[in-house]
Scaffold this motif. Sequence first.
Motif, short mmCIF file in Angstrom:
data_model
loop_
_atom_site.label_atom_id
_atom_site.label_comp_id
_atom_site.label_asym_id
_atom_site.label_seq_id
_atom_site.Cartn_x
_atom_site.Cartn_y
_atom_site.Cartn_z
N THR A 1 45.03 32.43 34.32
CA THR A 1 46.47 31.98 34.07
C THR A 1 47.53 32.98 34.27
N MET A 2 48.67 32.52 34.32
CA MET A 2 49.79 33.38 34.99
C MET A 2 50.27 34.44 34.21
N PRO A 3 50.80 35.66 34.59
CA PRO A 3 51.08 36.85 33.92
C PRO A 3 52.34 36.60 33.19
N GLY A 4 52.62 37.45 32.30
CA GLY A 4 53.79 37.33 31.46
C GLY A 4 54.98 37.35 32.50
N TRP A 5 55.19 37.77 33.64
CA TRP A 5 56.25 37.82 34.40
C TRP A 5 56.86 36.55 34.97
N ALA A 6 55.72 35.71 34.97
CA ALA A 6 55.90 34.31 36.02
C ALA A 6 57.30 33.59 35.42
N GLY A 7 57.08 33.38 33.89
CA GLY A 7 58.10 32.43 33.33
C GLY A 7 59.67 33.19 33.35
N SER A 8 59.30 34.54 33.18
CA SER A 8 60.68 35.14 33.10
C SER A 8 61.12 35.51 34.26
N SER A 9 60.64 35.09 35.56
CA SER A 9 61.24 35.53 36.92
C SER A 9 62.40 34.37 37.35
N TRP A 10 62.36 33.46 36.38
CA TRP A 10 63.40 32.67 36.82
C TRP A 10 64.16 31.70 35.99
N TYR A 11 64.14 32.41 34.79
CA TYR A 11 64.64 31.55 33.52
C TYR A 11 66.15 31.50 33.37
N PHE A 12 66.90 32.33 34.10
CA PHE A 12 68.39 32.38 34.25
C PHE A 12 68.72 31.18 34.98
N PHE A 13 68.13 30.63 35.75
CA PHE A 13 68.27 29.19 36.51
C PHE A 13 68.33 27.98 35.38
N ARG A 14 67.15 28.23 34.70
CA ARG A 14 66.83 26.94 33.79
C ARG A 14 67.90 26.94 32.63
N TYR A 15 68.45 27.94 32.23
CA TYR A 15 69.55 27.78 31.38
C TYR A 15 70.83 27.19 31.65
N MET A 16 71.01 26.90 33.10
CA MET A 16 72.13 26.15 33.48
C MET A 16 71.99 24.89 33.49
N ASP A 17 70.67 24.53 33.48
CA ASP A 17 70.53 23.07 33.03
C ASP A 17 69.00 22.66 32.41
N PRO A 18 69.01 23.13 31.29
CA PRO A 18 67.51 23.34 30.48
C PRO A 18 66.79 22.27 30.31
N LYS A 19 67.52 20.99 30.40
CA LYS A 19 66.51 19.81 29.90
C LYS A 19 66.45 18.87 31.32
N ASN A 20 66.91 19.34 32.48
CA ASN A 20 66.33 18.61 33.67
C ASN A 20 64.92 18.05 33.88
N ASP A 21 64.64 17.01 34.07
CA ASP A 21 62.98 16.88 34.34
C ASP A 21 62.66 16.46 35.66
N SER A 22 63.73 16.33 36.60
CA SER A 22 63.51 16.01 37.91
C SER A 22 63.66 17.17 38.80
N VAL A 23 64.34 18.33 38.20
CA VAL A 23 64.33 19.36 39.27
C VAL A 23 64.71 20.76 38.14
N PHE A 24 64.03 21.81 38.92
CA PHE A 24 64.04 23.04 37.90
C PHE A 24 65.43 23.34 37.53
N ALA A 25 66.54 23.01 38.24
CA ALA A 25 67.94 23.20 37.80
C ALA A 25 68.93 22.54 38.67
N ASP A 26 69.73 21.62 38.39
CA ASP A 26 70.61 21.14 39.49
C ASP A 26 71.23 21.85 40.31
N LYS A 27 71.21 21.39 41.51
CA LYS A 27 71.92 22.41 42.61
C LYS A 27 73.44 22.53 42.25
N ALA A 28 74.21 21.65 41.85
CA ALA A 28 75.57 21.67 41.41
C ALA A 28 75.92 22.43 40.48
#
Length: 988
Positions: free
Chosen positions: A557-584
Motif C-alpha cells: 500500500t501507499m505510505p502515509g505521505w501519499a494522501g497528505s501530499s495534495w490534501y490542500f487542493f482537495r479542500y478547495m473542492d472536497p466533494k468533486n467526483d469527476s476531478v480531484f479539484a475543479d480548476k476554477a
Amino acid sequence: MQAFSQKIKKISIMAEYNFREIEQKWQGYWKNKGTFKAEVDTNRPKFYSLDMFPYPSGAGLHVGHPLGYIASDIVSRFKMLKGFNVLHPMGYDSFGLPAEQYAIQTGQHPAITTEQNITRYTEQLKNIGFAFDWDREVRTSDPSYYKWTQWIFMQLFSSYYDHDADKALSIDSLISRFEKEGNGKVKAVCDDDTPTFSAAEWNSFSEKEKQEMLLKYRLTFLAETTVNWCPALGTVLSNDEVKDGFSERGGHPVERKKMMQWSMRITAYADRLLQGLEKVDWSEPIKEMQRNWIGKSIGAEVLFDVKGSDKKIKVFTTRVDTIYGVTYLALAPESDLASELVTDDQRDTAEAYINVAKNRSERERMSDVKTISGAFTGSYAINPFNGEEIQIWVADYVLAGYGTGAVMAVPAHDERDYNFAKHFGLEIRQVIKGSMENGSFPGKGGLIINSGMISGLYMKDAMQKCIEFLEEKGIGKGKIQFRMRDAIFTRQRYWGEPLPVYFKDGLPYLIEEKDLPLVLPEVDKYLPTEDGEPPLGRAKDWTYKTADGEYPLELSTMPGWAGSSWYFFRYMDPKNDSVFADKAKTDYWGAVDLYIGGSEHATGHLLYSRFWTKFLYDLGVVSIDEPFQKMINQGMIQGRSNFVYRIKPLFTGSKENESEKAILPMIFVSKGYQDKIESDKLSSEEKKLIEDKFKEVFKRLNPSYSYESLQKIETSAMHVDVNIVHNDQLNLDKFKTWRPDLADAEFILEDGKYICGSEVEKMSKSKYNVVNPDDIIERYGADTLRLYEMFLGPLEQFKPWNTNGIDGVFKFLRKVWNLYHNAAGEFAVSDAPASKEEMKALHKAIKKLEEDMANYSFNTSVSSFMICVNELTALKCNKREVLEPLAILISPYAPHIAEELWSLLGHSGSITTSKFPEFKEEYLVESNFEYPVMINGKMRAKLDLPLSLSVPEIEKAALEDVHVQKWLEGKAPKKVIIVPGKIVNLVV
RNA sequence: GCCGGGAUGGUGGAAUAGGUAGACACGCAAGACUUAAAAUCUUGUGGCCAUAUCGGCCGUGCGGGUUCGAUUCCCGCUCCUGGUACCA
C-alpha cells in the motif's frame, strides 16, 4: 423572603461571565448560520489559512495539538475582519500505523477505530470554537478521497521527466520519440543502467521489453531498495522500530534486506525544489534544512578498474582535485560489489565483517564515528590518473544509499578517511600544500602538489582539468549529485491506499481510470501472510480483470505521505467526483497563504507536497507550483509531569506469623521534605515527625506486628496525574480516589498543603502528564483556553505545558466582561464620548495588535489586551466608542465572549462580519519623553524632557541634572551620545 | 555523527533596526473585606549589600571579543531539544 434572596442570587449569576452558556450559544449559532462557509467569491480577496493535517490518534486531542490551530484561527478571523474571503478547513490524515497496530492487537478493523477517533477529535475541536468550514472536511482513508490519490499515482506512472522541457511530460510522447529516433537524443531522468537504443531496436522490442524500458523512465517505478526486514514479524520495520539490530517490539533480530519497492523520482525535481525555496516565505532554518536534505553537490564521477577483473568501481567525489592523494577505495558493506571483490585469502575476515556491518542501521553507522571498522577485500583498484594499485576496502562509514556506495579515500584531506587510514595503517599522502600537524585538512583553495598533471594548480582549475581528462578517456564525467534519494513509495502494510496496479508477466500495469477507486479489500488478519507477503496477500480475489484475463493486484500500500501530499487542493473542492479539484476553484484559492505546523515535517511532508504540486503544475491541472506561500512552525508543547514522594518502607521489625505479609504504609511527603531528604538536611524534629507518622500508620495497619524503627528515610518518586494537581498543589481527595491502592494514602504536608515536584518531559500517557483541552474548557471555557495557549509564549518556541498562569487569563476575561457591566451585573454601556485617555488606551492596543499580527506574535497581543483592559478598568470606562471596537479587537482571540458582547451592544449579525477598527496615530502623540540618562552605559538618572528639544538642549539639560553632576564629579564628559527620543549616554 | 532550534527572576515570558533588562501574568508576602475559609480588592516582590529613606554592586547558560552602550552582533564551548528517509 427566601424566595426573594434566591431571585437576587439568580440574577447575579445570570449577569456574571457565564462561559458555558455563551460558548454553547455561539458555537450553535455559527453552525446553524453557516458563518464560516467559504465559497469562491471573485469580488473579495481570498485568504487560505491551513493547519497541518492531523492524524487522529486514539489518545484524542491533547493541549499541544490546538496550539497551531488557535493561531491560524486568530489570523483567519482577523483576516475576515479585514474583508478577506477566508478558507479555513480541517480534515484528517486518517491512514497510519497506530490504527493498524491496534488492529493487529485487537482484530478490530482500523476503519472502525479511525472513525471513533475522528468522532472524538471533531467533537474536541468543535468545543474550541474554531472558524472551520466543517463542510469541507476530508479524510485520506475515505475511498472518495483516495480515489484521487490513486489517480495522481497513475499520472506519475504515465509521466517521465524531460530535461529539455525541464518538466514532466506524458510517457506517450516519449514512446513516440522512441519509435522515431530511439533514446539517443532523449534527455530525460532515468535509471543509471538504461541502455541506448535506436528506433529500429525499440520497434523490434517485445511488449515486455518495451514496458521494462519504460519503467526506467516513469516518475514512479519499481526498484530494489534496502529495508529493515524482521523475519520473525514477517514485516519491514522503520528505523524507529529497530534498536541495535533488534525489533523494538518483541526484540527479534532484524536484517537489512533488498526488496522490490515502488519509488518516486523526486530527484528529478531536485533542482526545482531547491530553486522554489527562493519564492516562498518560510523561516530560513526550514529552508536550510530542505537545502541540506536535497544536498546538491557538484563534482565528478570516476570509474576505477579492478586489477585482474573486468569489474569497475564507480565513485562520486566533490574533490576530484585530490585524486592523486587517493590511497584506497572504500565500498559500502551492502553493495554487491563488495562481496564479489573479496578474494579467497581474505574471505573469512571480510565476509564476517560484511555480515555484521551491513546489518547495522545507517543512522547507527553515521552517528558512531568513534569505532572505526572495516576489512580489506584482497582486491586492488587502479587509479586512472597515475596507474597506481590501491587497496579496496569495505567500510561501514560508506553508505549504499548515498552516491554510488563507494568512495575514493583521500586520507590527507578528509577527516573520516584520515581516521580510517590511521586506524588500519594505510598510506596518507598529502596533495595540497599545508600543515598536517592537526591531522587532515580540506585544503580548499590551497596549492596542489605531488599530483602529476595538476600539480601547481588550484582547486577550481584542477577539477576542470581532471574532468576533461575523465571525459576524454571515457572513464568518468563531471556530475551534479544530490544527497536526496528517490522516495520509497510502498509499505508492506494494510492500512493505506492500495496502488492501482496489477501485474502481467511480472510487469506492472495501471488499472483503468473508470475502475477507481480501487477499494481496500477485507482481510482476515492485519498481519503479513505466512510466506512474508504484505497483509493484502490475505485478501480474497485481490485481482484485476481485463479483456485478456485476470491478473494479481499489487499487495503493498501507499505510505502515509501519499494522501497528505495534495490534501490542500482537495479542500478547495472536497466533494468533486469527476476531478480531484475543479480548476476554477484551485485558481481562485491558489496557494496556501498561511500554513502553520511543526518543523518536524521539514524534510518529509513539506518536501513531498512541493514535489506533487510541481508535478500537478507540469500536468497543467493546477496553476501554482509552490503550495505553501507563507509558513510558520509552531513549537511542540511538552508535558510537565508532577511527582509525589513516597517514603520507602525500610523498617525493622518482626512478624509473629510467618505467613502474614505486612501491609506497607503509603505515606507521601511534600516537596519541601523531599528536597531536605535528598540533600540530607532534615532537622531532628522533622525526622521524628516522619518516623512517628510511619510508626503510627504501620501499627494501625499491622496490629499483630512488632515494629522497631524506620532504618533510614528514603523516598521513591512516583508520577501523579497532573490533572489532580493545581499550581503544583495536590488535591488530596482526588489523589485518594485516583487509584484503588491509594485510598488509604497518608501525607506529610507543609503549611497544610501537599506540594508536588515537577519535571519537563514528553507528553505521554505513561507519564500521566497528558492534559486534554476538554478539562480546561470544562473549568474555564474555550476562550480562556485559546487565550492561554497563546499567552504561554511565542508560537515557534518549544515549551512545557503548565496551567500555572491560566487563572490570570480567566480573570482577564472576567474583567473584560465587567467593563460592559455595572456593579449590579447589569449590561451598562454609555453613549457619552470617550476621554482622551480612554481613546489612547484603545488605540495603543489597536496598534500593538496590528503589529503583532504582522509578526505572528500572539502572546504579546494577549499582554497588550490585558494592559488595555487594566487601563480602561482603572478609568472606569464604559463608553460605547471604546467598548465596541474593543470587542472586535478581542474577537479573533476570544470569539465567544466577543460575539456575546457584540450582541449585547445591540448588533444582530456575527461580529465576524464587522470591520476591524482603524488605528489613529493622533491619540498616541506624546509631547514629552522620559530620557534615560546613562553614565558609561549604566542608567543613572531619568529626565522628562519635551520631544521638541534639540540635541544641544538635551545635552544642556542632562548636564544640569543633579544626579548626573554627582557622577561627573565636576569634570566634563569625554563623549556625549544623544539619540533624540531614545537615550542620553555620557562617557566619563 | 550530520542538519535545524533553544537557554532571561521562584514560574511562563517581555524588550519587534545595538539604546532604561524583567512589560504582562502566575506564584509568594503583607494588608482590606469575612466569625472563618474561598473568592475579590490594595500594596510589595531579580539577587546581594546598605545608613534598608539617599543609594551601591552583581545579573539574560559558560568563556572571550566588537561597541559610548550587547539579552540583541562575532568567535569558542556546555546542556536540552526536533529531524536523520517505513511515526505522522
